[in-house]
Design a protein around this motif. Structure first.
Motif, PDB file in Angstrom:
ATOM      1  N   ILE A 133      31.435  44.725 -13.148  1.00 18.59           N
ATOM      2  CA  ILE A 133      32.787  44.223 -13.416  1.00 18.59           C
ATOM      3  C   ILE A 133      33.193  43.271 -12.297  1.00 18.59           C
ATOM      4  O   ILE A 133      33.311  43.671 -11.143  1.00 18.59           O
ATOM      5  CB  ILE A 133      33.810  45.377 -13.527  1.00 18.59           C
ATOM      6  N   TYR A 134      33.330  42.009 -12.655  1.00 18.13           N
ATOM      7  CA  TYR A 134      33.703  41.005 -11.663  1.00 18.13           C
ATOM      8  C   TYR A 134      35.026  40.373 -12.053  1.00 18.13           C
ATOM      9  O   TYR A 134      35.102  39.600 -13.001  1.00 18.13           O
ATOM     10  CB  TYR A 134      32.599  39.941 -11.548  1.00 18.13           C
ATOM     11  N   MET A 135      36.072  40.738 -11.330  1.00 19.21           N
ATOM     12  CA  MET A 135      37.377  40.104 -11.524  1.00 19.21           C
ATOM     13  C   MET A 135      37.639  39.289 -10.268  1.00 19.21           C
ATOM     14  O   MET A 135      37.527  39.792  -9.161  1.00 19.21           O
ATOM     15  CB  MET A 135      38.445  41.178 -11.728  1.00 19.21           C
ATOM     16  N   CYS A 136      37.961  38.016 -10.454  1.00 20.49           N
ATOM     17  CA  CYS A 136      37.999  37.143  -9.280  1.00 20.49           C
ATOM     18  C   CYS A 136      39.400  37.107  -8.654  1.00 20.49           C
ATOM     19  O   CYS A 136      40.414  37.326  -9.319  1.00 20.49           O
ATOM     20  CB  CYS A 136      37.519  35.738  -9.646  1.00 20.49           C
ATOM     21  N   SER A 137      39.434  36.817  -7.375  1.00 18.05           N
ATOM     22  CA  SER A 137      40.706  36.798  -6.646  1.00 18.05           C
ATOM     23  C   SER A 137      41.582  35.630  -7.069  1.00 18.05           C
ATOM     24  O   SER A 137      42.804  35.682  -6.932  1.00 18.05           O
ATOM     25  CB  SER A 137      40.443  36.712  -5.142  1.00 18.05           C
ATOM     26  N   GLU A 138      40.961  34.552  -7.563  1.00 12.52           N
ATOM     27  CA  GLU A 138      41.726  33.392  -8.011  1.00 12.52           C
ATOM     28  C   GLU A 138      42.643  33.791  -9.162  1.00 12.52           C
ATOM     29  O   GLU A 138      43.828  33.485  -9.190  1.00 12.52           O
ATOM     30  CB  GLU A 138      40.779  32.278  -8.477  1.00 12.52           C
ATOM     31  N   LYS A 139      42.068  34.527 -10.118  1.00 15.81           N
ATOM     32  CA  LYS A 139      42.860  34.980 -11.255  1.00 15.81           C
ATOM     33  C   LYS A 139      43.888  36.028 -10.805  1.00 15.81           C
ATOM     34  O   LYS A 139      45.012  36.064 -11.283  1.00 15.81           O
ATOM     35  CB  LYS A 139      41.937  35.580 -12.306  1.00 15.81           C
ATOM     36  N   LEU A 140      43.436  36.873  -9.888  1.00 12.60           N
ATOM     37  CA  LEU A 140      44.339  37.896  -9.362  1.00 12.60           C
ATOM     38  C   LEU A 140      45.582  37.239  -8.761  1.00 12.60           C
ATOM     39  O   LEU A 140      46.698  37.712  -8.912  1.00 12.60           O
ATOM     40  CB  LEU A 140      43.616  38.722  -8.297  1.00 12.60           C
ATOM     41  N   TYR A 141      45.359  36.116  -8.095  1.00 15.25           N
ATOM     42  CA  TYR A 141      46.463  35.416  -7.451  1.00 15.25           C
ATOM     43  C   TYR A 141      47.471  34.906  -8.489  1.00 15.25           C
ATOM     44  O   TYR A 141      48.674  34.955  -8.280  1.00 15.25           O
ATOM     45  CB  TYR A 141      45.943  34.263  -6.593  1.00 15.25           C
ATOM     46  N   HIS A 142      46.955  34.425  -9.618  1.00 15.15           N
ATOM     47  CA  HIS A 142      47.831  33.995 -10.707  1.00 15.15           C
ATOM     48  C   HIS A 142      48.730  35.127 -11.151  1.00 15.15           C
ATOM     49  O   HIS A 142      49.939  34.973 -11.302  1.00 15.15           O
ATOM     50  CB  HIS A 142      46.992  33.536 -11.901  1.00 15.15           C
ATOM     51  N   THR A 143      48.114  36.286 -11.393  1.00 16.25           N
ATOM     52  CA  THR A 143      48.880  37.447 -11.842  1.00 16.25           C
ATOM     53  C   THR A 143      49.911  37.832 -10.777  1.00 16.25           C
ATOM     54  O   THR A 143      51.052  38.165 -11.099  1.00 16.25           O
ATOM     55  CB  THR A 143      47.934  38.634 -12.101  1.00 16.25           C
ATOM     56  N   PHE A 144      49.477  37.765  -9.522  1.00 22.51           N
ATOM     57  CA  PHE A 144      50.378  38.096  -8.411  1.00 22.51           C
ATOM     58  C   PHE A 144      51.597  37.173  -8.418  1.00 22.51           C
ATOM     59  O   PHE A 144      52.739  37.609  -8.262  1.00 22.51           O
ATOM     60  CB  PHE A 144      49.616  37.967  -7.086  1.00 22.51           C
ATOM     61  N   ALA A 145      51.332  35.881  -8.633  1.00 20.64           N
ATOM     62  CA  ALA A 145      52.421  34.906  -8.615  1.00 20.64           C
ATOM     63  C   ALA A 145      53.423  35.180  -9.731  1.00 20.64           C
ATOM     64  O   ALA A 145      54.621  34.944  -9.581  1.00 20.64           O
ATOM     65  CB  ALA A 145      51.849  33.496  -8.745  1.00 20.64           C
ATOM     66  N   THR A 164      55.510  44.287  -4.107  1.00 21.23           N
ATOM     67  CA  THR A 164      55.044  45.396  -3.276  1.00 21.23           C
ATOM     68  C   THR A 164      54.311  46.457  -4.102  1.00 21.23           C
ATOM     69  O   THR A 164      53.540  47.233  -3.554  1.00 21.23           O
ATOM     70  CB  THR A 164      56.209  46.067  -2.514  1.00 21.23           C
ATOM     71  N   GLY A 165      54.563  46.473  -5.416  1.00 18.71           N
ATOM     72  CA  GLY A 165      53.869  47.452  -6.255  1.00 18.71           C
ATOM     73  C   GLY A 165      52.652  46.860  -6.955  1.00 18.71           C
ATOM     74  O   GLY A 165      52.017  47.517  -7.787  1.00 18.71           O
ATOM     75  N   PHE A 166      52.306  45.611  -6.608  1.00 18.27           N
ATOM     76  CA  PHE A 166      51.271  44.878  -7.335  1.00 18.27           C
ATOM     77  C   PHE A 166      49.905  45.569  -7.282  1.00 18.27           C
ATOM     78  O   PHE A 166      49.264  45.805  -8.313  1.00 18.27           O
ATOM     79  CB  PHE A 166      51.172  43.458  -6.767  1.00 18.27           C
ATOM     80  N   ALA A 167      49.460  45.906  -6.072  1.00 20.76           N
ATOM     81  CA  ALA A 167      48.110  46.477  -5.922  1.00 20.76           C
ATOM     82  C   ALA A 167      47.965  47.754  -6.740  1.00 20.76           C
ATOM     83  O   ALA A 167      46.954  47.964  -7.410  1.00 20.76           O
ATOM     84  CB  ALA A 167      47.812  46.746  -4.451  1.00 20.76           C
ATOM     85  N   ASP A 168      48.983  48.599  -6.694  1.00 18.44           N
ATOM     86  CA  ASP A 168      48.908  49.859  -7.435  1.00 18.44           C
ATOM     87  C   ASP A 168      48.786  49.618  -8.936  1.00 18.44           C
ATOM     88  O   ASP A 168      48.040  50.318  -9.633  1.00 18.44           O
ATOM     89  CB  ASP A 168      50.143  50.729  -7.135  1.00 18.44           C
ATOM     90  N   LYS A 169      49.524  48.609  -9.414  1.00 18.48           N
ATOM     91  CA  LYS A 169      49.478  48.303 -10.846  1.00 18.48           C
ATOM     92  C   LYS A 169      48.074  47.849 -11.254  1.00 18.48           C
ATOM     93  O   LYS A 169      47.504  48.314 -12.242  1.00 18.48           O
ATOM     94  CB  LYS A 169      50.509  47.205 -11.158  1.00 18.48           C
ATOM     95  N   CYS A 200      41.384  48.872  -0.862  1.00 21.20           N
ATOM     96  CA  CYS A 200      41.397  50.248  -0.341  1.00 21.20           C
ATOM     97  C   CYS A 200      41.636  51.257  -1.458  1.00 21.20           C
ATOM     98  O   CYS A 200      41.002  52.308  -1.498  1.00 21.20           O
ATOM     99  CB  CYS A 200      42.467  50.417   0.731  1.00 21.20           C
ATOM    100  N   LEU A 201      42.550  50.923  -2.374  1.00 24.41           N
ATOM    101  CA  LEU A 201      42.817  51.837  -3.492  1.00 24.41           C
ATOM    102  C   LEU A 201      41.556  52.028  -4.335  1.00 24.41           C
ATOM    103  O   LEU A 201      41.240  53.134  -4.761  1.00 24.41           O
ATOM    104  CB  LEU A 201      43.950  51.282  -4.374  1.00 24.41           C
ATOM    105  N   LEU A 202      40.848  50.929  -4.570  1.00 18.65           N
ATOM    106  CA  LEU A 202      39.622  51.027  -5.363  1.00 18.65           C
ATOM    107  C   LEU A 202      38.608  51.924  -4.655  1.00 18.65           C
ATOM    108  O   LEU A 202      37.991  52.800  -5.263  1.00 18.65           O
ATOM    109  CB  LEU A 202      39.022  49.635  -5.591  1.00 18.65           C
ATOM    110  N   MET A 203      38.425  51.711  -3.345  1.00 13.32           N
ATOM    111  CA  MET A 203      37.442  52.501  -2.599  1.00 13.32           C
ATOM    112  C   MET A 203      37.840  53.970  -2.576  1.00 13.32           C
ATOM    113  O   MET A 203      36.997  54.850  -2.727  1.00 13.32           O
ATOM    114  CB  MET A 203      37.285  51.938  -1.182  1.00 13.32           C
TER     115      MET A 203
END
Lengths: 577, 79
Positions: free
Chosen positions: A82-94, A100-105, A159-162
């Motif tokens: 499973i490869y989810m890229c940080s570029e796309k993650l950044y879009h979702t973040f924006a 502050t609850g983003f990572a948990d979601k 960290c949450l994933l690990m």
């Protein structure tokens, strides 16, 4: 870096891999993964691994996992990447208001992917790519101080994933951050490729990523390195002990000593995590041992080594002697030597052994060896750190054996006691590890993750046993695993049987089969059926069932009649609770 | 490096990327002339040319070049 180009890997894909072991791997990504899939396939060719890859279409993770009739679910993957890229993650973040609850979601979402994979495909390992950490410089360095920054959230997400994977045993991580740190962001990423083709990874970094994916696949499939054999002069310390003497060798404060000190610390850490160390040096034995006994700045001491071989024989012969005494596969050994001539001689004489190049400057030993990622593993357990002692005891047994006239006398003198227990929670990690590590004494080579071990322990259709063995020289710990499947009301099938080669020829296999037959009798079964599935490594147990009193049914299957079975002779005493 | 020398090197990159040494590229060669030249292979090609000549293409060049001649123009300009 691997030194292999993507173009070479692409060409490799045309190679006929008939006869090589097949690995079924599915690639699921939220970015374009075609080149990644090609690179993995091509790298497999370098390692004699026949990858069969299903590369899901762009951004289809949800659809593939949710629908039981999807290509992914039908593919029968052994590995789901499973490869989810940080570029796309950044879009979702924006787009997210609650920063502050983003990572948990996002963690919850990925966690649900893992659960879906586990629901659909029973024996599939997950290779989750960790997110590449980068800072958007919205906050400057203050990003580390505010939870609303992308930097904070992406670090937290990793960290949450690990943490989450601690309880989900079949999840393994590919740490892209490590690769980025090793080769630099400029090399690892090519922004325009992402904008043009949604490919976050550069063409230059793909071979390294593919290498590490295959490292993980190999480790999960049981191919791991277990032992480091090291030279001494100019490898563990600077200078030559025979010429420079105890005060003249460079370790610690003297000369280049700090580089060797760090190198020894690293080897000691490897030893603590279960890699067995041995010395192979052209030296007089007493001279060679002197620094370990007397030099105050040496990190490694004699008891860190399972074997210490110092003489004037050629190194290949000494390595063979070490390998036979420790009873491990040549392909699980790494040999370290500063001398290019010795390295080449060993490589030529022993093709299966790993002999990495060492840079001329000792300052570079460590970073060079670390970059090679030689010690990938798929499990760890508390007992790993005891392995050195176990191999030391093994070497003592070898010496003791030579004092007895006949082998039975020797076996009796050992006072062997075995323990038999059904799988329990505390041993799940070690049991899973043994199914992954054992290659030679392994009848069906069924590799199990901790999750599968747990499932079988709780499933009424299976009877599970683990065996431990100790003797006057020491404790071998957990050395064999048997899983019996109740195939019908009369029959127990030996679904899994494997044993550590450390306890070969002790009467352990006789003891185990006696126990299996006793169990069958007690539970009212009429026969026990065993099966031998051939692999390149398990020829030693080809005839084991017949030797132990089973009837050959042909096609690798064997049967024992419980009533008429004659118990095998063994000097091992059971200590059942 | 002369334009002919650049073309010769580019041709060798084509052999490598398409794994086909019968390919003869000219200034006029386009993606339509080579069977496997799709968008994915285009990216490999770009990366190999960058590697060989030691520069990076701008995004507009990657998307905009119409034939090998235009690729040679950019290479000439960059090296």
């Amino acid at each position: 870096m691997t030194g292999i180009t993507f173009t070479k890997l692409k060409k490799n894909c045309k190679t006929d891999m008939t006869g090589c072991r097949e690995y079924r791997l599915a690639v699921l990504g939220d970015c374009a993964t075609q080149h990644l899939a090609t690179a993995i396939q091509g790298y497999g060719v370098e390692e004699n691994m026949a990858f069969k890859i299903y590369d899901a279409d762009y951004n289809q993770i949800d659809a593939q996992l949710l629908d039981p009739s999807s290509e992914f679910c039908q593919f029968g993957a052994q590995f789901a990447l499973i490869y989810m890229c940080s570029e796309k993650l950044y879009h979702t973040f924006a787009e997210t208001e609650d920063k502050t609850g983003f990572a948990d979601k996002i963690y919850q979402k990925i966690r649900s992917y893992w659960d879906l994979v586990n629901r659909q495909q029973l024996s599939c390992s997950i290779i989750q790519f960790l997110f590449v950490e980068f800072d958007d410089r919205i906050y400057g360095n203050y990003a580390a101080k505010t939870k609303a920054s992308f930097l904070y959230q992406v670090k937290r997400l990793n960290c949450l994933l690990m943490d989450g994977a601690q309880e989900i045993k079949n999840v393994f991580f590919m740490d892209l951050n490590g690769i980025q740190l090793q080769c630099g962001r400029e090399i690892a990423y090519d922004d325009k490729l992402y904008y043009i083709a949604k490919m976050p990874l550069s063409t230059a970094v793909l071979p390294e990523v593919a290498k590490q994916v295959t490292d993980i696949v190999k480790a999960v499939s049981g191919a791991i390195r277990k032992c480091v054999i090291t030279d001494l002069d100019n490898t563990l310390w600077g200078g030559v002990i025979g010429d420079d003497g105890l005060e003249g060798i460079q370790i610690g404060e003297l000369g280049l000593g700090h580089a060797f000190e760090e190198f020894q610390i690293w080897l000691k850490e490897l030893k603590n995590r279960g890699i067995v160390l041995a010395v192979c040096s052209k030296n007089d034995e007493n001279t060679a041992k002197e620094p370990f006994l007397k030099h105050p700045e040496m990190v490694l001491r004699l008891d860190d080594f399972s074997m210490f071989v110092a003489n004037w024989e050629d190194k290949a012969s000494n390595i063979r002697f070490i390998q036979e005494t420790l009873n491990i596969g040549m392909d699980s050994i790494v040999f370290l030597d500063d001398n290019p001539f010795e390295r080449e001689q060993v490589r030529r004489a022993i093709p299966d052994i790993t002999v990495p190049e060492l840079p001329e400057d000792p300052a570079q030993y460590l970073s060079h060896l670390r970059a090679l990622n030689l010690f990938e593993t798929a499990s760890s357990s508390e007992s790993d750190k005891d392995r050195t002692q176990q191999y030391q005891a093994e070497a003592k047994r070898t010496i003791s054996r030579q004092q007895y006239q006949n082998y039975d006398e020797y076996l009796q003198s050992l006072n062997m006691v075995a323990e038999v227990k059904p799988f329990d929670r505390f041993q799940f990690p070690r049991i899973a590890q043994l199914t992954q590590r054992s290659n030679q004494f392994n009848l069906r080579t069924v590799r199990c993750t901790e999750a599968e071990i747990e499932r079988m322990a709780e499933d009424d259709r299976f009877i599970t046993f683990y065996f431990t063995l100790r003797d006057d020289f020491g404790d071998h710990g957990l050395i064999s695993v048997v899983i019996l499947e109740k195939t019908d009301s009369d029959t127990l099938f030996m679904y899994n049987w494997l044993m550590s080669c450390r306890v070969l020829k002790r009467g352990m296999e006789e003891f185990i089969i006696n126990k299996v037959i006793d169990t069958a009798r007690k539970e009212g079964y009429k026969r026990v059926v065993g099966e031998y599935i051939q692999t390149p490594k398990n020829a030693m147990v080809k005839d084991i069932y017949e030797k132990l009193g089973f009837r050959n049914l042909g096609e690798g299957r064997f049967e024992a009649d419980v009533e008429q079975f004659v118990r095998n002779r063994t000097f091992i005493v059971g200590s059942e609770q | 490096m002369s334009r002919e020398e650049i073309l010769k090197k580019v041709n060798e990159i084509f052999w490598d990327v398409f794994d086909d040494e019968s390919i003869v590229v000219t200034e006029e060669t386009t993606a339509a002339d080579i069977e496997d030249w799709d968008s994915l292979t285009h990216i490999t090609l770009i990366s190999e040319v960058e590697d060989e000549f030691g520069f990076t293409f701008a995004m507009k060049d990657v998307l905009g070049m119409k034939n090998v001649g235009e690729m040679l123009d950019i290479i000439e300009e960059q090296i």
